[in-house]
Design an enzyme around this catalytic site. Structure first.
Site, mmCIF file in Angstrom:
data_model
loop_
_atom_site.group_PDB
_atom_site.id
_atom_site.type_symbol
_atom_site.label_atom_id
_atom_site.label_comp_id
_atom_site.label_asym_id
_atom_site.label_seq_id
_atom_site.Cartn_x
_atom_site.Cartn_y
_atom_site.Cartn_z
ATOM 1 N N GLU A 204 1.744 -28.005 -31.570
ATOM 2 C CA GLU A 204 1.978 -26.587 -31.667
ATOM 3 C C GLU A 204 3.107 -26.264 -31.939
ATOM 4 O O GLU A 204 3.534 -24.924 -32.381
ATOM 5 C CB GLU A 204 1.337 -25.938 -30.193
ATOM 6 N N ASN A 270 -3.472 -32.528 -33.184
ATOM 7 C CA ASN A 270 -3.884 -31.837 -34.392
ATOM 8 C C ASN A 270 -2.854 -31.544 -35.383
ATOM 9 O O ASN A 270 -1.697 -31.859 -35.174
ATOM 10 C CB ASN A 270 -4.033 -30.193 -33.889
ATOM 11 N N ASP A 312 -7.746 -26.645 -34.359
ATOM 12 C CA ASP A 312 -7.083 -27.472 -33.183
ATOM 13 C C ASP A 312 -8.036 -28.243 -32.444
ATOM 14 O O ASP A 312 -7.966 -28.518 -31.022
ATOM 15 C CB ASP A 312 -6.338 -26.376 -32.302
#
Length: 570
Positions: A204, A270, A312
């Site tokens: 992230e 991801n 995601d």
């Protein structure tokens, strides 16, 4: 009595006392059996619980029968322990002989006597100089690895620490990466052939993921394999120019190992940023399982669950090794319940898809082509000008909490979430240490499941189809444990440890109410022939932070916090 004889007696007694004390000290040290390569290879039959998912297959299955379907209703608390933190507690008890090791949030590591709960020692990793601002989804830790006479922990500030298992003394402490710039480690290490193997978090934050192996004796790097290739490397052409350097691909859950083929399997997370229109291409090896040579880290093959992921959906979920028979043909398989809502069986020798079946509502991925590549619905892809509604949500049909596979029932047991989401693109630029998303999102209830956020379900491994389901009004975020006693153990969000009949799903036992909801991974072990089951209660993790409408549900919002370890026995 002759005074010379008296002196002789006193000297003899003193010598005997010294010998006795030395013998007692030696015996105290001897009661910790070194964890050898042979013991790790045969961990499936060990009396303890030697690694994160018990053995290299990651099945989360123990061959113990002392507690079984006929007597589990008599299970009682044996001992318990309260931690100092009111946040997510995710680690399983790791047990060798009568030694237990557990970790808490913020990298405390505690050793107990496994049968009594007597605290033996405690290590507190120094995080005082670390801001922890780039830790996604709670400051958690998922446990330790054992090897020789050492215990190993990966930390939030990207260290791997080796401690003396008997005393807690630090043997070595190696830094793998700077803290607070997007990287962290929350996983339990895996030891394979004298190497401590870890993966990094940070997808992230634009961290470029990697898996790294350290020498178990010295802590020195043996190899490092990045999960996102640069231009000119195999797979590098699946990224646009300049995107791979901040491409995500975190490897934040513990892998598996096939000793027969000498292959290490690791899930990859991801891509970054989340918004896929900013990085056209398949974006290897994100959202994939990679098969590696454990001696060098070199990638043998990969299978990608979600190409060009924009939701995601990750690919880090545990990779469980099991044999299946699909349509009459036997396979050495790797199975995984993916965040994208599909349950996969993959040939673990070559990475070819055997089958994929939905285990949750899945609208982003609609099917697979003749080569086993996922087909995604372009209408479910957000842009800066388009909001979409799709299932599952980014929390997944299943998040990190692990499945278990029982060789007795030939079923996989999946802690399932029933959520969808709205998602829309947004402008974003990379800056080290800041979130790198490019999307806004809101978790919503799955219209197909109006009365429950979660469930426990059993899946027939030979077909990929559901065998039974236990619905839950609350999300089900507890890991799974199966035993040869015909049992499935898992903890609920409202603070109970359940024992199910693994064949039918019937609830056979429910623990007394615990202090908090369960995120923890249960484990089981035996000491002197007595079987124990242990689990952490300690609500937290990603759901309270990112859970949207689910997190705002009063019944979810009011789940009490608090870290508490519970151990049960007959």
């Amino acid at each position: 009595m002759d005074k010379h004889f008296s002196r002789f007696i006193l000297k003899a007694l003193a010598a005997a006392t010294l010998l006795n004390c030395a013998g007692m000290a030696a015996a105290a040290e001897a009661d910790y059996a070194p964890v050898t390569d042979a013991r790790l290879k045969n961990a499936a039959t060990d009396d303890g619980w030697l690694m994160y998912r018990r053995d290299y297959t990651s099945r989360g299955y123990a061959p113990f029968k002392t507690i079984d379907t006929s007597n589990v209703a008599n299970l009682k608390p044996a001992w318990d322990w309260k931690s100092d933190f009111d946040m997510g507690h995710e680690a399983p008890p790791i047990v060798n002989g009568d030694y237990m090791f557990v970790t808490t949030p913020k990298n405390n590591l505690i050793a107990f006597q496994a049968s009594t709960g007597k605290q033996l020692w405690k290590y507190e990793h120094d995080l005082s100089e670390v801001g922890l601002k780039t830790i996604c989804c709670d400051v958690v830790n998922r446990g330790v690895a054992l090897y020789g006479d050492k215990v190993y922990m990966a930390t939030l500030d990207n260290h791997v620490v080796a401690l003396d298992a008997k005393t807690g003394k630090v043997i070595w402490n190696e830094s793998l990466n700077a803290a607070d710039v997007g990287y962290a480690m929350t996983l339990a290490p895996l030891v394979v052939k004298g190497k401590v193997i870890v993966g990094v978090s940070g997808g992230e934050y634009g961290a470029r993921g990697f898996v790294e192996a350290l020498d178990a004796e010295t802590g020195k790097q043996v190899w490092k394999q990045h999960t996102v290739p640069l231009p000119g490397e195999p797979g590098g052409d699946t990224w646009p120019k300049g995107a791979a350097e901040t491409g995500g691909g975190a490897a934040w859950l513990t892998g598996s190992y096939d000793a027969e083929t000498d292959t290490l399997f690791w899930g990859v997370g991801n891509p970054g940023p989340w918004l896929a229109t900013l990085r056209p291409g398949d974006n290897l090896y994100t959202d994939s399982v990679i098969a590696m040579n454990p001696d060098s880290g070199k990638i043998k093959w990969h299978y990608q669950y979600t190409p060009n992921d924009t939701w995601d959906y990750d690919g880090t979920n545990e990779t469980v090794l099991t044999d299946i028979t699909y349509k009459g043909k036997e396979h050495k398989a790797l199975v995984s319940a993916s965040r994208n809502g599909w349950f996969y069986a993959i040939d673990r020798n070559d990475g070819k898809l055997i089958y994929a079946e939905k285990f949750a509502t899945a609208t982003s991925i609609t099917g697979f082509d003749a080569n086993g590549k996922a087909i995604t619905d372009p209408e479910k892809r957000p842009t800066v000008d388009k909001e979409v509604f799709t299932c599952p949500s980014f929390l997944g049909g299943k998040n990190w909490w692990p499945i278990s596979v029982s060789p007795d029932t030939h079923m996989a047991y999946v802690p399932t979430l029933h959520t969808c989401m709205t998602m829309k693109g947004a402008a974003v630029s990379y800056k080290a240490g800041l979130p790198f998303l490019g999307e806004t999102f809101l978790v919503k209830r799955d219209p197909a499941f109006p009365n429950h956020w979660g469930s426990v379900q059993a899946i027939d491994l030979n077909t990929g189809k559901q065998a039974w389901e236990f619905p839950s009004e609350l999300p089900w975020n507890g890991g799974m444990l199966t035993t040869a006693g015909g049992l499935l153990f898992s903890g609920s969000a409202d603070g109970y440890l359940y024992a199910f009949d693994a064949k039918t799903g019937k609830v056979l036992w429910q623990s007394p109410k615990m202090a908090s909801g369960v995120l923890g991974v249960p484990s089981t072990w035996t000491v002197n022939g007595k079987q124990y089951v242990g689990v952490f209660a300690g609500w937290g993790g990603g759901v309270p932070i990112w859970g949207g409408e689910m997190a705002k549900d009063p019944k979810v919002r009011n789940i009490p916090l608090g870290g508490h370890l519970y151990v049960f026995s007959l």
